[in-house]
Design an enzyme around this catalytic site. Structure first.
Site, short mmCIF file in Angstrom:
data_model
loop_
_atom_site.label_atom_id
_atom_site.label_comp_id
_atom_site.label_asym_id
_atom_site.label_seq_id
_atom_site.Cartn_x
_atom_site.Cartn_y
_atom_site.Cartn_z
N ASP A 138 -72.89 -35.89 23.86
CA ASP A 138 -74.11 -37.00 24.79
C ASP A 138 -74.92 -37.60 24.25
N CYS A 193 -68.51 -17.21 38.79
CA CYS A 193 -70.41 -16.84 39.53
C CYS A 193 -70.23 -15.73 40.01
N CYS A 199 -79.75 -17.28 38.22
CA CYS A 199 -80.15 -17.89 37.63
C CYS A 199 -81.27 -18.91 38.04
N CYS A 203 -85.55 -19.16 37.07
CA CYS A 203 -85.90 -20.68 37.23
C CYS A 203 -87.38 -20.53 37.36
N CYS A 251 -85.46 -25.63 27.93
CA CYS A 251 -85.46 -24.97 28.22
C CYS A 251 -84.61 -23.65 28.76
N CYS A 254 -82.31 -20.43 31.81
CA CYS A 254 -80.78 -19.58 33.08
C CYS A 254 -79.71 -20.04 32.06
N CYS A 258 -78.26 -15.69 32.40
CA CYS A 258 -77.10 -15.39 32.73
C CYS A 258 -75.81 -13.96 31.96
C1 B12 Z 1 -79.25 -35.97 31.89
C2 B12 Z 1 -79.07 -34.53 31.38
C3 B12 Z 1 -79.39 -33.09 31.01
C4 B12 Z 1 -80.43 -33.52 32.74
C5 B12 Z 1 -80.14 -33.06 34.02
C6 B12 Z 1 -79.16 -32.42 33.86
C7 B12 Z 1 -78.70 -31.71 34.87
N1 B12 Z 1 -78.36 -30.42 35.31
O1 B12 Z 1 -77.72 -32.39 35.37
C8 B12 Z 1 -81.31 -32.54 31.86
C9 B12 Z 1 -82.79 -33.60 31.20
C10 B12 Z 1 -82.98 -31.74 33.00
C11 B12 Z 1 -81.04 -32.05 31.20
C12 B12 Z 1 -81.08 -30.61 30.28
C13 B12 Z 1 -80.34 -29.75 29.94
N2 B12 Z 1 -79.45 -30.11 29.40
CO1 B12 Z 1 -78.46 -31.50 29.75
N3 B12 Z 1 -77.45 -33.50 29.58
C14 B12 Z 1 -77.12 -34.69 30.62
C15 B12 Z 1 -76.75 -34.88 30.57
C16 B12 Z 1 -76.65 -36.64 29.51
C17 B12 Z 1 -75.66 -35.52 32.02
C18 B12 Z 1 -75.50 -34.36 32.51
C19 B12 Z 1 -75.07 -35.14 34.35
O2 B12 Z 1 -75.03 -36.04 33.95
N4 B12 Z 1 -75.95 -35.21 35.27
C20 B12 Z 1 -75.95 -35.38 36.67
C21 B12 Z 1 -75.05 -34.14 37.24
C22 B12 Z 1 -74.96 -34.50 38.81
O3 B12 Z 1 -73.77 -34.09 36.40
P1 B12 Z 1 -72.82 -32.72 35.91
O4 B12 Z 1 -73.75 -31.70 35.25
O5 B12 Z 1 -72.18 -33.68 34.92
O6 B12 Z 1 -72.53 -31.91 37.42
C23 B12 Z 1 -71.26 -31.86 37.85
C24 B12 Z 1 -71.01 -31.37 38.79
O7 B12 Z 1 -72.00 -31.45 39.25
C25 B12 Z 1 -69.72 -31.26 39.27
N5 B12 Z 1 -69.35 -31.63 40.78
C26 B12 Z 1 -69.17 -32.39 41.41
N6 B12 Z 1 -68.87 -32.00 42.41
C27 B12 Z 1 -68.45 -30.76 42.15
C28 B12 Z 1 -67.66 -29.66 43.14
C29 B12 Z 1 -67.06 -28.28 43.07
C30 B12 Z 1 -66.92 -27.29 43.36
C31 B12 Z 1 -68.08 -28.28 41.23
C32 B12 Z 1 -67.45 -26.83 40.23
C33 B12 Z 1 -68.34 -29.08 40.91
C34 B12 Z 1 -68.59 -30.01 40.68
O8 B12 Z 1 -68.94 -33.11 38.99
C35 B12 Z 1 -71.02 -33.45 38.47
C36 B12 Z 1 -70.04 -35.08 37.27
O9 B12 Z 1 -69.72 -34.44 35.89
C37 B12 Z 1 -75.34 -34.14 29.30
C38 B12 Z 1 -74.53 -35.42 28.39
C39 B12 Z 1 -73.87 -36.15 29.77
N7 B12 Z 1 -72.95 -36.97 29.29
O10 B12 Z 1 -72.86 -35.65 30.48
C40 B12 Z 1 -76.63 -33.42 29.02
C41 B12 Z 1 -75.32 -31.72 28.79
C42 B12 Z 1 -75.13 -31.92 30.23
N8 B12 Z 1 -76.41 -31.36 28.37
C43 B12 Z 1 -76.44 -30.39 27.91
C44 B12 Z 1 -77.47 -29.34 27.30
C45 B12 Z 1 -77.28 -28.46 25.73
C46 B12 Z 1 -78.82 -29.49 28.05
C47 B12 Z 1 -80.08 -28.04 28.21
C48 B12 Z 1 -79.43 -26.92 27.83
C49 B12 Z 1 -80.56 -27.84 27.44
C50 B12 Z 1 -81.55 -27.22 27.18
N9 B12 Z 1 -82.20 -25.72 26.33
O11 B12 Z 1 -83.12 -27.98 26.96
C51 B12 Z 1 -80.47 -27.88 29.48
C52 B12 Z 1 -80.00 -27.42 30.10
C53 B12 Z 1 -80.76 -27.43 31.95
C54 B12 Z 1 -79.21 -27.33 32.73
N10 B12 Z 1 -79.85 -26.27 33.19
O12 B12 Z 1 -78.80 -28.30 33.10
C55 B12 Z 1 -75.41 -29.75 27.56
C56 B12 Z 1 -74.27 -29.09 28.28
C57 B12 Z 1 -73.53 -27.92 27.65
C58 B12 Z 1 -72.58 -27.11 28.17
N11 B12 Z 1 -72.27 -26.24 28.36
O13 B12 Z 1 -73.34 -27.62 29.82
C59 B12 Z 1 -74.36 -31.58 27.92
C60 B12 Z 1 -73.19 -31.93 28.42
C61 B12 Z 1 -74.82 -32.58 26.70
C62 B12 Z 1 -74.24 -31.79 25.72
N12 B12 Z 1 -72.62 -32.62 25.31
O14 B12 Z 1 -74.22 -31.47 24.41
N13 B12 Z 1 -79.76 -31.95 30.39
S1 SF4 Z 2 -76.63 -16.68 36.35
FE1 SF4 Z 2 -74.52 -17.76 35.32
S2 SF4 Z 2 -73.39 -15.99 36.56
FE2 SF4 Z 2 -75.00 -15.78 37.58
S3 SF4 Z 2 -74.48 -17.91 38.89
FE3 SF4 Z 2 -75.96 -18.75 37.46
S4 SF4 Z 2 -74.66 -19.45 35.83
FE4 SF4 Z 2 -73.19 -17.89 37.33
S1 SF4 Z 3 -83.70 -25.17 32.34
FE1 SF4 Z 3 -82.94 -24.13 33.55
S2 SF4 Z 3 -84.69 -21.94 34.11
FE2 SF4 Z 3 -85.28 -23.92 32.51
S3 SF4 Z 3 -86.39 -25.03 33.90
FE3 SF4 Z 3 -84.24 -26.12 33.89
S4 SF4 Z 3 -83.14 -25.36 35.51
FE4 SF4 Z 3 -85.01 -23.97 35.96
#
Ligand code: B12
Ligand code: SF4
Ligand code: SF4
Length: 414
Positions: A138, A193, A199, A203, A251, A254, A258
């Site tokens: 991260d 899923c 989720c 949310c 938070c 979500c 799951c």
């Molecule tokens: C910015 C960030 C956040 C932001 C944005 C979250 C988000 N969902 O993007 C915020 C602050 C909201 C956040 C929250 C959380 N985060 Co955060 N976050 C990051 C960070 C630094 C970057 C993520 C990112 O680039 N997001 C932009 C999106 C577009 O990218 P992506 O999530 O990788 O999405 C990919 C998919 O869309 C995919 N994709 C694209 N096209 C397609 C097509 C298909 C068919 C498919 C299947 C996929 C796909 O490719 C994208 C690019 O890789 C990462 C660490 C890292 N460097 O990756 C941690 C990370 C994602 N976070 C993490 C965690 C733990 C959390 C929280 C649970 C913390 C908490 N309890 O509050 C929450 C979860 C909220 C949620 N539902 O996402 C963990 C997740 C672990 C896991 N099991 O997934 C990470 C990986 C950190 C780590 N090293 O452990 N986070």
């Molecule tokens: S709750 Fe879990 S299994 Fe259900 S849609 Fe969300 S990520 Fe997928």
């Molecule tokens: S962590 Fe998940 S449930 Fe909580 S506000 Fe973000 S997207 Fe919604």
């Protein structure tokens, strides 16, 4: 010496598992198929104020691992589980603060990185050249979930988490970029899923938007409580404050709903992730009072080994004020009145909002008194909105009270 790369890769995975990681896989370094989705997400502005995601250099580094470690040939991706149970009564009790599970113990960056560095040291002894490696948790401009999916660790859930069908998603991802070629794992192909959308339904802020035309799960981070409580530096949008409940840092909703997390998460065996008592569902009032008693520097010193320092004292107090307002109890008034005279306008403004939600004459008095002396223009607006949100029919009585009672909390510690 001749290296059997197949055997070495397998030994590396096994060593990762025996050092406490619950999943380990090796990803190839070919470019991500998902950069377009990433760029579109940024172009839509869904990253909010997280400029470290949108800066031109950081976007291009995400597209090219070589710019992070030249001659990178393979990536070890590991998962480190952090699940812990909620203390009894939390999160239902609105008077208690909920801190996301990942942040209740020690800082995961250090814990995971140390383990990755040990693995790199071990690997170095197994090859004839000097190993170049870089560990990430991260911490860098890397698509961590993307690499995890390519290393076979899991799929992208609609909650955007990387989910493993046997472990759920309560794990951190860690990466070791390596300049030696190791045979990679098969990417995780299925989407488990199906028709579930628990989720999305759960949310509270409507941040999860489902999958786009390409299948990518979309989040509007600007609405996500995790972003609002950790990453956002300024005021929390007024319309989202009531939806945050008692979540003061991150938070997990979500993930909680799951089916894969609820079925497969087991309490972590990592002692460093055991909750510290002050972050394990503390009474909101206690948390707010503790924060009010600390300066910004003291806060950073006191909680140096905790992830919560990312929000800073001001950010965490802002969040605590919102949660106190959502609780809405008169018992919260003294702490909020003390927050209303905090040196930070960000804290004062949110304290005002919270007091505006408490139907008690003491809340009205604290707001009225502060209105007379407040100099910050945004905080003044918050105070006047809070005063006008109070029930008009009760105002005459409160005005009367204010002539006879002392304003609570004026001798607060802040
Ligand atoms: C910015 C960030 C956040 C932001 C944005 C979250 C988000 N969902 O993007 C915020 C602050 C909201 C956040 C929250 C959380 N985060 Co955060 N976050 C990051 C960070 C630094 C970057 C993520 C990112 O680039 N997001 C932009 C999106 C577009 O990218 P992506 O999530 O990788 O999405 C990919 C998919 O869309 C995919 N994709 C694209 N096209 C397609 C097509 C298909 C068919 C498919 C299947 C996929 C796909 O490719 C994208 C690019 O890789 C990462 C660490 C890292 N460097 O990756 C941690 C990370 C994602 N976070 C993490 C965690 C733990 C959390 C929280 C649970 C913390 C908490 N309890 O509050 C929450 C979860 C909220 C949620 N539902 O996402 C963990 C997740 C672990 C896991 N099991 O997934 C990470 C990986 C950190 C780590 N090293 O452990 N986070
Ligand atoms: S709750 Fe879990 S299994 Fe259900 S849609 Fe969300 S990520 Fe997928
Ligand atoms: S962590 Fe998940 S449930 Fe909580 S506000 Fe973000 S997207 Fe919604």
């Amino acid at each position: 010496m001749t290296i059997d790369r197949q055997a070495l890769g397998q030994e590396l995975r096994e060593r990762a598992l025996s050092s406490g990681f619950s999943l380990a896989g090796i990803a190839p370094v070919n470019s991500s198929a998902h950069m377009r989705a990433y760029r579109e997400w940024i172009d839509e502005g869904r990253h909010g104020e997280m400029e470290y995601l949108s800066r031109t250099d950081s976007v291009s580094r995400r597209a090219d691992l070589d710019s992070t470690l030249s001659d990178v040939r393979s990536v070890l991706v590991v998962a480190h589980e952090y699940y812990v149970e909620d203390p009894p009564g939390v999160p239902e009790d609105a008077s208690r603060a909920v801190i996301a599970r990942y942040a209740r113990g020690e800082d995961y960056h250090d814990v995971v990185k140390d383990k990755l560095v040990s693995l790199a040291r071990w690997l170095d002894t197994k090859i004839d050249s000097k190993l170049h490696a870089r560990a990430y948790v991260d911490t860098g401009p890397i698509l961590e979930r993307d690499l995890a999916q390519r290393a076979g660790l899991g799929w992208f859930g609609k909650n955007t988490m990387l989910i493993n069908p046997q472990r759920g998603s309560y794990f951190f991802l860690g990466l070791l970029l390596l300049d030696i070629e190791l045979p990679s794992d098969e990417p995780f192909a299925e989407d488990h899923c199906g028709t579930c959308q628990a989720c999305l339904d759960a949310c509270p802020t409507g941040a999860l938007l489902g999958r786009d035309g390409s299948g990518a799960p979309i989040i509007d981070a600007r609405r996500c409580i995790s972003y609002l409580t950790i990453e956002l530096r300024g005021p929390i949008p007024v319309e989202l404050r009531p939806l945050m409940g008692n979540r003061v840092y991150g938070c997990d909703i979500c993930q909680e709903v799951c089916p894969f997390s609820s079925k497969f998460s087991v309490p972590t065996s990592e002692p460093a992730y055991s909750p510290k008592s002050e972050f394990d569902g503390p009474p909101l009032i206690e948390l707010a009072e503790r924060l009010l008693s600390l300066s910004g520097k003291e806060f950073l010193r006191e909680f140096a080994d905790s992830p919560v320092t990312r929000a800073g004292r001001k950010g965490l107090l802002r969040n605590a004020c919102v949660a106190l307002g959502n609780w809405g109890s008169e018992e919260a008034v003294p702490a909020l009145a003390a927050a209303l005279i905090d040196p930070a306008p960000l804290v004062r403004g949110h304290a005002a909002w919270a007091l505006g939600r408490i139907d008690a004459s003491a809340a009205f008095q604290a707001l009225s008194s502060r209105a007379l002396v407040e100099e910050d223009s945004w905080t003044r607006e918050e105070i006047s909105a809070a005063l006008s949100s109070q029930d008009d029919t009760l105002r005459p009585r409160r005005r009367h009270d204010s002539r006879t009672s002392r304003v609570p909390g004026r001798t607060g510690s802040a």
